[in-house]
Design a protein around this motif. Structure first.
Motif, mmCIF file in Angstrom:
data_model
loop_
_atom_site.group_PDB
_atom_site.id
_atom_site.type_symbol
_atom_site.label_atom_id
_atom_site.label_comp_id
_atom_site.label_asym_id
_atom_site.label_seq_id
_atom_site.Cartn_x
_atom_site.Cartn_y
_atom_site.Cartn_z
ATOM 1 N N ASP A 130 35.517 -4.189 17.442
ATOM 2 C CA ASP A 130 36.931 -3.825 17.386
ATOM 3 C C ASP A 130 37.366 -3.402 15.981
ATOM 4 O OD1 ASP A 130 36.835 -6.252 16.099
ATOM 5 O OD2 ASP A 130 38.306 -7.237 17.384
ATOM 6 N N GLY A 131 36.405 -3.328 15.036
ATOM 7 C CA GLY A 131 36.707 -2.906 13.682
ATOM 8 C C GLY A 131 37.241 -4.006 12.790
ATOM 9 N N ARG A 132 37.254 -5.238 13.284
ATOM 10 C CA ARG A 132 37.774 -6.359 12.488
ATOM 11 C C ARG A 132 36.620 -7.210 11.977
ATOM 12 N NH1 ARG A 132 40.506 -8.661 16.976
ATOM 13 N NH2 ARG A 132 40.138 -10.593 15.878
ATOM 14 N N ARG A 133 36.755 -7.729 10.784
ATOM 15 C CA ARG A 133 35.753 -8.614 10.199
ATOM 16 C C ARG A 133 35.656 -9.922 10.953
ATOM 17 N NH1 ARG A 133 31.251 -8.973 7.933
ATOM 18 N NH2 ARG A 133 31.438 -10.680 6.528
ATOM 19 N N SER A 134 36.805 -10.443 11.387
ATOM 20 C CA SER A 134 36.830 -11.758 12.022
ATOM 21 C C SER A 134 36.091 -11.794 13.347
ATOM 22 C CB SER A 134 38.279 -12.206 12.237
ATOM 23 O OG SER A 134 38.963 -11.273 13.046
ATOM 24 N N SER A 135 35.829 -10.644 13.948
ATOM 25 C CA SER A 135 35.127 -10.639 15.237
ATOM 26 C C SER A 135 33.627 -10.376 15.092
ATOM 27 C CB SER A 135 35.750 -9.597 16.171
ATOM 28 O OG SER A 135 35.570 -8.306 15.645
ATOM 29 N N ALA A 136 33.137 -10.193 13.858
ATOM 30 C CA ALA A 136 31.708 -9.967 13.629
ATOM 31 C C ALA A 136 30.943 -11.264 13.877
ATOM 32 C CB ALA A 136 31.467 -9.484 12.207
ATOM 33 N N VAL A 137 29.884 -11.165 14.675
ATOM 34 C CA VAL A 137 29.067 -12.327 15.021
ATOM 35 C C VAL A 137 27.603 -11.965 14.828
ATOM 36 C CG1 VAL A 137 28.423 -13.909 16.881
ATOM 37 C CG2 VAL A 137 30.777 -13.076 16.720
ATOM 38 N N ARG A 138 26.862 -12.835 14.135
ATOM 39 C CA ARG A 138 25.429 -12.604 13.909
ATOM 40 C C ARG A 138 24.707 -12.476 15.240
ATOM 41 N NH1 ARG A 138 22.336 -12.768 9.615
ATOM 42 N NH2 ARG A 138 23.924 -13.686 8.295
ATOM 43 N N GLY A 139 23.889 -11.429 15.365
ATOM 44 C CA GLY A 139 23.102 -11.197 16.572
ATOM 45 C C GLY A 139 23.834 -10.392 17.638
#
Length: 189
Positions: A126-135
């Protein structure tokens, strides 16, 4: 979008003209490039609308690049060791030429220190840092941020280097790290 060179540069004028031809031929693609060559960069001019061009500046060439940027109408991509060093380098640039105001690359600044357990150059779908998840699937931070892309307002950008002093041997560290860490859209270490 397409970024030219995560390492390397415009090594000949004919190569610069070839880059420009490729950019013109792919008008539906946004391109961007950073260069340390204030002479061969002229082969990219006049700059197509879908191309953003930045002159890379650091402790060793800041005055030269500031003057060239002002003369050619190009923004700078400043490579600094930390924020205090960035302030010093921008002061040196402004002492010799009028340069576009700068924004700090979030991947080398705030995102590198945000505590998210994913490399700073990746964001969530979604272009947000907070939604980045490893893997999980991710998106490149450059695409999500957009400050270096052709549709931006032509501002200069500051890249803060981590883990080493800015010298000829380390100046390309960030680009090389991004190139080897993001593969097939998956977030990896």
């Amino acid at each position: 979008v397409f970024r030219w060179h995560s390492g390397g540069d415009i090594f000949a004028s004919w190569y610069g003209r070839a880059i420009r031809s490729a950019v013109v031929a792919t008008s539906s693609v946004d391109h961007w490039i950073y260069t340390r060559d204030a002479v061969k960069v002229k082969a990219l001019l006049p700059k197509p609308e879908n191309l953003a061009v930045y002159l890379s500046a650091d402790s060793f060439n800041v005055a030269k690049m500031a003057r060239a940027g002002a003369r050619l109408g190009l923004p700078l991509a400043m490579l600094a060791d930390n924020q205090a060093h960035a302030v010093e380098l921008w002061a040196r640039a402004l002492a010799v030429a009028s340069v576009p105001s700068a924004v700090e690359c979030p991947a080398t600044g705030k995102w590198a220190r945000d505590g998210v357990d994913v490399p700073a150059h990746v964001v969530g779908l979604d272009g947000r840092r907070s939604s980045a998840v490893r893997g999980a699937l991710g998106v490149g931070a450059c695409v999500a941020c957009g400050v270096c892309l052709p549709d931006s307002v032509g501002r200069s950008v500051t890249f803060l280097l981590h883990g080493g002093k800015n010298s000829g041997k380390t100046a390309g560290r960030l680009g090389s790290a991004v190139a080897v860490r993001v593969r097939r859209g998956l977030v990896v270490s």
